[in-house]
Enzyme design. Structure first.
Site, short mmCIF file in Angstrom:
data_model
loop_
_atom_site.label_atom_id
_atom_site.label_comp_id
_atom_site.label_asym_id
_atom_site.label_seq_id
_atom_site.Cartn_x
_atom_site.Cartn_y
_atom_site.Cartn_z
N THR A 74 16.30 -53.11 0.21
CA THR A 74 16.32 -54.16 -0.79
C THR A 74 16.97 -56.27 -0.75
O THR A 74 16.73 -56.89 0.20
CB THR A 74 17.16 -54.24 -2.26
N ARG A 129 14.18 -47.21 9.83
CA ARG A 129 13.96 -45.27 9.53
C ARG A 129 12.70 -45.34 9.41
O ARG A 129 12.21 -44.55 10.06
CB ARG A 129 14.71 -45.19 7.96
N ARG A 130 11.86 -46.07 9.21
CA ARG A 130 10.33 -46.41 8.81
C ARG A 130 9.67 -47.51 9.03
O ARG A 130 10.95 -48.30 8.81
CB ARG A 130 9.83 -44.91 7.72
N VAL A 132 31.17 -57.70 -3.83
CA VAL A 132 31.82 -58.12 -5.46
C VAL A 132 31.10 -59.25 -6.17
O VAL A 132 30.94 -60.40 -5.41
CB VAL A 132 33.05 -58.09 -5.58
N GLY A 147 27.30 -60.30 -5.77
CA GLY A 147 26.64 -60.51 -5.61
C GLY A 147 26.67 -61.92 -4.59
O GLY A 147 27.44 -61.62 -3.95
N GLY A 195 13.78 -51.39 -12.63
CA GLY A 195 14.79 -51.45 -11.83
C GLY A 195 15.45 -51.84 -11.68
O GLY A 195 17.07 -52.01 -10.76
N LYS A 251 34.42 -52.43 -7.36
CA LYS A 251 34.59 -54.10 -7.19
C LYS A 251 36.21 -54.76 -8.05
O LYS A 251 36.70 -55.09 -7.00
CB LYS A 251 33.52 -54.45 -8.07
N GLY A 263 20.46 -58.30 -6.66
CA GLY A 263 19.33 -58.90 -6.08
C GLY A 263 19.07 -58.97 -4.83
O GLY A 263 20.24 -59.26 -4.26
#
Lengths: 434, 434
Positions: free
Chosen positions: A13, A45-46, A130, A132, A185, A203, A300
């Site tokens: 993400t 990784r993929r 910490v 975001g 999510g 944090k 996010g």
């Protein structure tokens, strides 16, 4: 100046967000930084056909990034402890600067990592670890550098704050909201790190070190999650003028430094109480500046990428600086860290919210209040609810008390014949009423 | 490293605060900065026996500080335009770094000052010039450097916010609260700069340049103060779910940049609406980070000193840095400033609050709403108050409209026989509802 070459490890993400932000704002960023910032190599990784990796070298082995001679800055976004630890240490030994969003890594291995970085004259930047996108590390480390910091208190886990906001606004219970958060999510399939406070404790450990100039001491951070908060506690707190928030609190006291993460009643008119949903906010109280607050998205893809990329730009500035005159990793010069002890939880002083079920008959309240008064605990407010039922809840707000004394008083109250089951307790902080 | 020598010009409120903070937190500060920061010389107009100036050289001529060969950093706290301008330019030409809290100086002469600083390879730091102790300049310039900033909106004049808070909480009128603010020392004897929005316009000019990378253009900043806000507007706004705040707003639009300072209705549930009294807060919306907010004391001796001293520490770090790789004064490299035009006020688009006195008789509202609809203005809400009186107030909230169109519609409404006197108008912003 020639472009700065970034190697990106981890295309989840936040990794994808970082790629997007660097591409979309490339012009804005180079107008600020004075040079181009280019992602030159990513570990993946993929295959990720949905990402535009044109012009970027790829590898499946993260260690290739740490060992690539062309890379100036390694960005670690793989998360977790072990692989990230080895990756970052290798990059440092290879003379690469590091940017990371990994709070667990910094809270647990930060002391070792920063020592290695200093030895190798590189920067390890961790703003994204910490809160975001909120530039809280920069605020404490640079913006408030004139102050003796007195305390830091923050809502630093968005999932937990989303759950508490829903419980408060809609009267829902914990398990129910957690399920929704997982569906949306916001919460992981295994929500332990979020709801048991471990993520917040990582944090807070970092914030405490930055505020007070002490080494990172995750193992000494007292941690309590939100999974045992009952809907009626939310309601009673509200009736008393308080809102329950899951706070990380770092406070300087005469005995040392308190580092604690737990559900906390704070006055509803306090600005922190108005921070809802997945948003984060951190209050910092300095002796010169007074109370300050920093608010924004704590997680996010792009908010976190905002902090990652700001760190890349900061590191770019220090490429031409004297390594001994940079902003120190933990805000204070490493040879001037403090040995202020972390206070044991028994020695913490806070006010308390207590809830207990009592048999409604004469003399019960007198027994309870006697126990509190014998322990030197003053009562701020007392509510008795649902009069006329056999077992009525009693809610007590106390004034400030040493936690050890409170534990003894609670044990004594639970021994009373007319008190049913355990006493529910939460800590109360008045912060600044701003 | 050897101590950094500071020359302090101006020992008023902020100067004395700076002296106190540097002395009280000397150890904390040198643990952070990695070296001592010493006030070596102060300019002082009259003896100040209450201040401890032991070990500090004094002079009565500010220019002595700018010309003293021992001084590394000149701190300008004398305020105003002319003397401060000459002082700062002389210091720069003498190769001294400058720290200033002077918003008027930066907003009006900043372009010239920064060009001279660049030529002489020195820094001019001005964190204290906007929002006192809140590190908002650092946040925009460094913390959010990954973002395309979309807008900035802030409560950046504490006196004005104190007055509006009192009007709202106690139903008092403007003149009455202003007198109290003057008695409390929040407002100057001549309150023009605060209440007519000039102080806020200086600050907004600076924030706009930092956000969008445009030269400072104080003369193009639209400015409206709070002196004409009536108590009933506060009440009606509240009834509609809004709070009136005096905001500085800088916004990127398709036509250029809006720079405007004026009373604004914002949703009461917005975090900015909860910022009360003399406190300041600034929201910044970036494309990656989303909405963020920074809150704290916007004025006062030690909060402002907190920013001044943080700037001194920042400058200390750059003493060993490549002058071409520092954080640029206006956030963007000076050869990459933007020529985005500042939008004329007629071209601004906002929603509106209108209040007018109308004769209560059939057809009046139809005439008014017809005029609005003919001008392409949609109505969000309409309130008619005090039915049954001869002249009833009508309050209208509109949707977003070009200001020029609104001006025409208002002129037409004021021509109606059944509308008494002038239409009161205020702009409405929804910001982010966070």
């Amino acid at each position: 100046m020639k472009p700065v070459k970034v190697g990106l490890c981890g295309l989840g993400t936040v990794g994808a967000g970082t790629l997007n932000v660097l591409k979309r704002n490339a012009e804005e960023i180079s107008r600020r930084a004075g040079r181009q910032i280019v992602i030159d190599l990513v570990s993946i990784r993929r295959p990720r056909p949905e990402l535009d990796l044109a012009g970027i070298r790829t590898t499946t082995d993260i260690m290739d990034v740490a060992n690539d001679p062309d890379i100036d800055i390694l960005v670690e976004l793989i998360g977790g402890y072990d692989n990230a630890h080895e990756l970052v240490m290798t990059a440092i030994r290879n003379g690469k600067h590091v940017v990371t969003a990994n709070k667990a890594l910094i809270a647990v291995h930060g002391n070792e990592i920063f020592a290695a970085a200093r030895e190798n004259k590189v920067m390890v930047a961790f703003e994204a670890s910490v809160a975001g996108g909120i530039p809280i590390i920069k605020a404490i480390r640079e913006g408030l550098s004139a102050n003796t910091i007195q305390w830091v208190a923050g809502i630093i886990n968005g999932t937990g704050n989303f759950i508490l906001t829903e419980m408060r606004e809609k009267g829902r219970d914990f398990a129910d909201v957690l399920k929704e958060a997982q569906a949306l999510g916001y919460a992981e399939a295994d929500p332990t790190f979020d709801v048991e406070g471990i993520d917040a404790a990582h944090k807070l450990t970092i914030l405490g070190s930055l505020a007070f100039g002490i080494p990172l001491q995750f193992e000494r951070t007292f941690t309590e999650g939100i999974s045992r908060i009952a809907p009626e506690d939310v309601t009673y707190a509200e009736a008393l003028g308080y809102t329950i928030k899951h706070l990380g609190i770092a406070r300087r006291t005469v005995n040392g430094v308190e580092l604690r993460v737990h559900p906390t009643l704070i006055p509803t008119k306090c600005l922190l109480a108005a921070v809802n949903g997945v948003k984060n906010a951190v209050m910092v109280q300095g002796d010169a500046v007074g109370p300050t607050l920093y608010y924004g998205a704590g997680a996010g893809a792009e908010p976190t990428a905002s902090a990652v990329v700001a760190d890349i730009i900061d590191v770019t500035r220090t490429l031409t600086a004297d390594p001994n005159n940079r902003v120190p990793h933990l805000a204070f010069q490493p040879d001037h860290l403090s040995d202020l002890p972390v206070v044991q939880v028994d020695e913490i002083e806070t006010a308390y919210y207590l809830r207990m079920q009592v048999k409604e008959k004469p003399g019960v309240l007198a027994q309870i209040t006697r126990i509190l008064s014998d322990a030197g605990i003053s009562i701020e407010a007392l509510l008795q609810k649902e009069h006329g039922t056999a077992n009525a809840p009693v809610i007590i707000l106390t004034k400030q008390v040493r936690e050890g004394n409170m534990n003894q008083a609670i044990a004594a109250i639970e021994q009373l014949d007319d008190v049913q089951g355990q006493v529910t307790r939460m800590r109360v902080e008045h912060l600044d009423l701003a």
